[in-house]
Scaffold this active site. Sequence first.
Site, PDB file in Angstrom:
ATOM      1  N   HIS A   8      34.484  31.334  36.686  1.00  0.00           N
ATOM      2  CA  HIS A   8      34.847  32.744  36.659  1.00  0.00           C
ATOM      3  C   HIS A   8      33.743  33.543  35.947  1.00  0.00           C
ATOM      4  O   HIS A   8      33.128  33.044  35.001  1.00  0.00           O
ATOM      5  CB  HIS A   8      36.182  32.917  35.926  1.00  0.00           C
ATOM      6  CG  HIS A   8      36.803  34.255  36.125  1.00  0.00           C
ATOM      7  ND1 HIS A   8      36.445  35.357  35.378  1.00  0.00           N
ATOM      8  CD2 HIS A   8      37.752  34.679  36.995  1.00  0.00           C
ATOM      9  CE1 HIS A   8      37.159  36.401  35.775  1.00  0.00           C
ATOM     10  NE2 HIS A   8      37.964  36.016  36.746  1.00  0.00           N
TER      11      HIS A   8
ATOM     12  N   TYR B 199      43.188  45.391  36.509  1.00  0.00           N
ATOM     13  CA  TYR B 199      42.900  45.811  35.132  1.00  0.00           C
ATOM     14  C   TYR B 199      44.099  46.588  34.596  1.00  0.00           C
ATOM     15  O   TYR B 199      44.750  47.329  35.325  1.00  0.00           O
ATOM     16  CB  TYR B 199      41.660  46.706  35.099  1.00  0.00           C
ATOM     17  CG  TYR B 199      40.384  46.037  35.532  1.00  0.00           C
ATOM     18  CD1 TYR B 199      39.880  44.929  34.857  1.00  0.00           C
ATOM     19  CD2 TYR B 199      39.647  46.530  36.606  1.00  0.00           C
ATOM     20  CE1 TYR B 199      38.693  44.321  35.247  1.00  0.00           C
ATOM     21  CE2 TYR B 199      38.453  45.935  37.011  1.00  0.00           C
ATOM     22  CZ  TYR B 199      37.975  44.832  36.323  1.00  0.00           C
ATOM     23  OH  TYR B 199      36.800  44.236  36.714  1.00  0.00           O
TER      24      TYR B 199
ATOM     25  N   ASP C 260      44.688  39.572  38.512  1.00  0.00           N
ATOM     26  CA  ASP C 260      45.523  40.695  38.093  1.00  0.00           C
ATOM     27  C   ASP C 260      44.706  41.981  38.154  1.00  0.00           C
ATOM     28  O   ASP C 260      43.495  41.939  37.917  1.00  0.00           O
ATOM     29  CB  ASP C 260      45.903  40.489  36.613  1.00  0.00           C
ATOM     30  CG  ASP C 260      47.389  40.356  36.407  1.00  0.00           C
ATOM     31  OD1 ASP C 260      48.101  40.095  37.375  1.00  0.00           O
ATOM     32  OD2 ASP C 260      47.820  40.512  35.252  1.00  0.00           O
TER      33      ASP C 260
ATOM     34  N   PHE D 174      38.224  43.242  40.674  1.00  0.00           N
ATOM     35  CA  PHE D 174      36.987  43.372  39.887  1.00  0.00           C
ATOM     36  C   PHE D 174      36.424  44.797  39.857  1.00  0.00           C
ATOM     37  O   PHE D 174      35.547  45.097  39.059  1.00  0.00           O
ATOM     38  CB  PHE D 174      35.892  42.393  40.368  1.00  0.00           C
ATOM     39  CG  PHE D 174      36.204  40.954  40.125  1.00  0.00           C
ATOM     40  CD1 PHE D 174      36.142  40.414  38.854  1.00  0.00           C
ATOM     41  CD2 PHE D 174      36.595  40.128  41.168  1.00  0.00           C
ATOM     42  CE1 PHE D 174      36.459  39.084  38.619  1.00  0.00           C
ATOM     43  CE2 PHE D 174      36.905  38.783  40.953  1.00  0.00           C
ATOM     44  CZ  PHE D 174      36.833  38.265  39.671  1.00  0.00           C
TER      45      PHE D 174
END
Length: 220
Positions: A187, A67, A65, A78
């Site tokens: 992750h 931010y 997703d 990221f």
Amino acid sequence: MEVAIEESWKSVLQQEFEKTYFKELVDFVKNEYQTQTVYPPGRMIFNAFNWCPLDKVKVVIIGQDPYHGPHQAHGLCFSVQDGINPPPSLKNIFKEIETDIGSPIPESGNLERWAKQGILLLNATLTVRAHQAGSHQKRGWEQFTDEVIRTVSAQKENVVFLLWGAFAQAKSELIDGSKHHILKAAHPSPFSVHRGFFGCKHFSQTNDFLRSKGVGEIVW
């Protein structure tokens, strides 16, 4: 239907843009931008593609997703815009790079420099409502980005896919592992980083593979 996306991607994905699900997705997203606060800014939705044309793709990193806080998301997974403090997962990515290959932790969390080198920084969902993680999931974005992954797999060779966490790893079924290099790890989020992201050495392994194929390495 006209979608503002880099030309090489537009040509291979045009059929996708004409499908009913995508038209419904566009209607949903347009309404969200008109009635809610949505990230990233509309002009940045396809930045991952605009910064990294298909013919330049060497590496694919898959996020989930965007931010959902102010001024963070700008269309690259990221990554955050200049002047924004890197979120925890990105800080952990930088820590692993420092440990793995010795590159100092950068001041900016803006990863456009990666995208320009051929890293497709692809979120599975390309928009999100402010402060509501996952709010635009299951609206059609995942169907679109799965097709993007299939397209890279089919049309390219010797691409490194970095799959971090269970969500990204599930995408491996879309990738032809016989002609691409798939690297999996936990992750980089603080909840899982000590379960196998720290120490994964994905950044040196990526460059080792690219070098072995006669492809320019990434300056991480």
